[in-house]
Design a protein around this motif. Structure first.
Motif, mmCIF file in Angstrom:
data_model
loop_
_atom_site.group_PDB
_atom_site.id
_atom_site.type_symbol
_atom_site.label_atom_id
_atom_site.label_comp_id
_atom_site.label_asym_id
_atom_site.label_seq_id
_atom_site.Cartn_x
_atom_site.Cartn_y
_atom_site.Cartn_z
ATOM 1 N N ARG A 1 0.040 0.134 2.096
ATOM 2 C CA ARG A 1 -0.718 -0.760 1.205
ATOM 3 C C ARG A 1 -1.765 -1.552 1.978
ATOM 4 O O ARG A 1 -2.925 -1.661 1.560
ATOM 5 C CB ARG A 1 0.247 -1.713 0.510
ATOM 6 C CG ARG A 1 -0.419 -2.755 -0.390
ATOM 7 C CD ARG A 1 0.491 -3.954 -0.568
ATOM 8 N NE ARG A 1 0.689 -4.684 0.675
ATOM 9 C CZ ARG A 1 1.716 -5.519 0.899
ATOM 10 N NH1 ARG A 1 2.630 -5.717 -0.026
ATOM 11 N NH2 ARG A 1 1.822 -6.140 2.061
ATOM 12 N N ASN A 2 -1.369 -2.110 3.118
ATOM 13 C CA ASN A 2 -2.306 -2.909 3.914
ATOM 14 C C ASN A 2 -3.443 -2.051 4.459
ATOM 15 O O ASN A 2 -4.600 -2.489 4.499
ATOM 16 C CB ASN A 2 -1.564 -3.599 5.054
ATOM 17 C CG ASN A 2 -0.565 -4.627 4.547
ATOM 18 O OD1 ASN A 2 -0.651 -5.080 3.399
ATOM 19 N ND2 ASN A 2 0.392 -4.995 5.388
ATOM 20 N N SER B 1 -6.990 -8.829 4.420
ATOM 21 C CA SER B 1 -6.107 -8.856 3.254
ATOM 22 C C SER B 1 -5.122 -10.002 3.397
ATOM 23 O O SER B 1 -4.483 -10.152 4.449
ATOM 24 C CB SER B 1 -5.334 -7.543 3.124
ATOM 25 O OG SER B 1 -4.322 -7.658 2.138
ATOM 26 N N GLN C 1 -6.006 -1.552 1.719
ATOM 27 C CA GLN C 1 -6.816 -2.746 1.466
ATOM 28 C C GLN C 1 -7.832 -3.008 2.580
ATOM 29 O O GLN C 1 -8.930 -3.502 2.328
ATOM 30 C CB GLN C 1 -5.897 -3.957 1.308
ATOM 31 C CG GLN C 1 -5.133 -3.996 0.003
ATOM 32 C CD GLN C 1 -6.065 -4.112 -1.209
ATOM 33 O OE1 GLN C 1 -6.967 -4.937 -1.229
ATOM 34 N NE2 GLN C 1 -5.840 -3.271 -2.202
ATOM 35 N N ASN D 1 -12.065 -4.803 6.479
ATOM 36 C CA ASN D 1 -11.718 -5.848 5.521
ATOM 37 C C ASN D 1 -10.561 -6.703 6.024
ATOM 38 O O ASN D 1 -9.914 -6.384 7.026
ATOM 39 C CB ASN D 1 -11.326 -5.209 4.186
ATOM 40 C CG ASN D 1 -11.315 -6.193 3.028
ATOM 41 O OD1 ASN D 1 -11.993 -7.217 3.062
ATOM 42 N ND2 ASN D 1 -10.537 -5.896 1.995
#
Length: 325
Positions: free
Chosen positions: A101-102, A266, A105, A264
């Protein structure tokens, strides 16, 4: 990109160095045998030219105030238990599902738009295909002791990025990734030097880096040129020289890793430097796994998050099953 803190006071400093040297010499002569009617002329004295007077330019009030502010930011963060250097421990566990998931993102979204004035959106996966050749440009006002520390830290970290990713990364000549360490007073000159050194970047493309907000400690911009719109060919990181030592090192860790393709942040990523909460100052084991995933041969530049998701989940599971990097 690291941000945060509140304004604190102002200070200024000036260093003035004065050097002057005057040497005299006198010839020794034998006394004359016969009386002479006039003194014997002495050889002309050979005096070296005086050493030049060197006056160091004083730090501007803006730079001095920024240095004071950033020192206070670091003190405040340390007092709150932030800027951790332990890499994450038992208090910050993560599973393969969290890692996947990380990664999605952080690798498939941009932290900021092209002008650094707003949040970025979804993005295809981007990374380097050619070897990454880093070179450091110091602002004229950065003292030798700081240059030595920062040079050693950047070289050590570049080698670590290469080991973790399996992709060639090193400090080298003919750079395609410039790391600028400069103050508010000399950042513009350092950016101009970067344009001269790195093919594929222009003064206009670096203009946003010349207008850093006061609460921005450091920033990186990566560029793709030619037919491979998702393959990085050049990058420029800017680190404020006014940062105290730990904040400066944290900037090196975050911006150089982001310049590899993890663009990015998160709020869910933990333990991670890719999180605006500044809990961790230095690259963690979690972050090393993200970098390893980014350069896995089963992924390729240009993939969307949806296209990459099954492979990302499989890689994350494999990495945690095989233990630490």
């Amino acid at each position: 990109m690291r941000r945060g803190g509140t304004a604190i006071g102002r200070s200024s400093r000036a260093l003035v160095a004065l050097c002057a040297l005057t040497l005299g010499a006198c010839a020794l002569m034998e006394p004359p045998v016969d009386p002479v009617l006039k003194p014997v002329a002495r050889p002309a004295e050979r005096r070296p030219a005086p050493a030049p007077i060197i006056v160091a330019q004083p730090t501007s009030q803006e730079s001095a105030a920024l240095r004071s502010y950033l020192n206070e930011v670091q003190r405040a963060q340390l007092s709150q238990g932030l800027l951790r250097r332990d890499g994450g421990g038992t208090d910050a566990p993560f599973t393969s599902a969290m890692l996947a998931r990380n990664f999605e993102q952080i690798a498939f979204f941009n932290e900021y738009d092209g002008s650094f004035s707003g949040r970025g959106g979804a993005s295809p996966m981007r990374r380097w295909e050619s070897p990454v050749r880093m070179q450091i440009i110091f602002g004229a006002g950065v003292p030798p002791s700081q240059r030595a520390r920062d040079s050693a830290n950047i070289a050590t970290y570049a080698a670590r990025l290469g080991r973790v990713t399996g992709h060639p990364v090193a400090v080298a000549n003919n750079p395609n990734f410039v790391v600028i360490v400069a103050s508010e007073d000399d950042r513009a000159a350092a950016l101009s030097e970067a344009v001269a050194r790195v093919p594929g970047i222009s003064a206009s493309s670096l203009e946003p880096l010349a207008r850093m907000r006061r609460d921005t400690y450091c920033v990186v911009a990566a560029y793709a040129a030619g037919s491979g719109a998702n393959v990085y060919t050049a990058a420029v990181a800017v680190i404020r020289a006014e940062n105290p030592e730990l904040l400066r090192l944290s900037c090196i860790h975050e911006e150089l890793a982001q310049g590899m393709g993890l663009a990015n942040d998160s709020p869910e990523a933990r333990p991670s430097i890719f999180n605006d909460d500044d809990e961790f100052a230095l690259l963690t084991r979690h972050d090393e796994l993200l970098l390893k995933m980014l350069y896995d041969d089963r992924l390729r530049p240009g993939l969307s998050a949806d296209e990459a998701r099954p492979t990302v989940r499989a890689i994350a599971s494999e990495l945690l099953d095989t233990g630490p990097v």
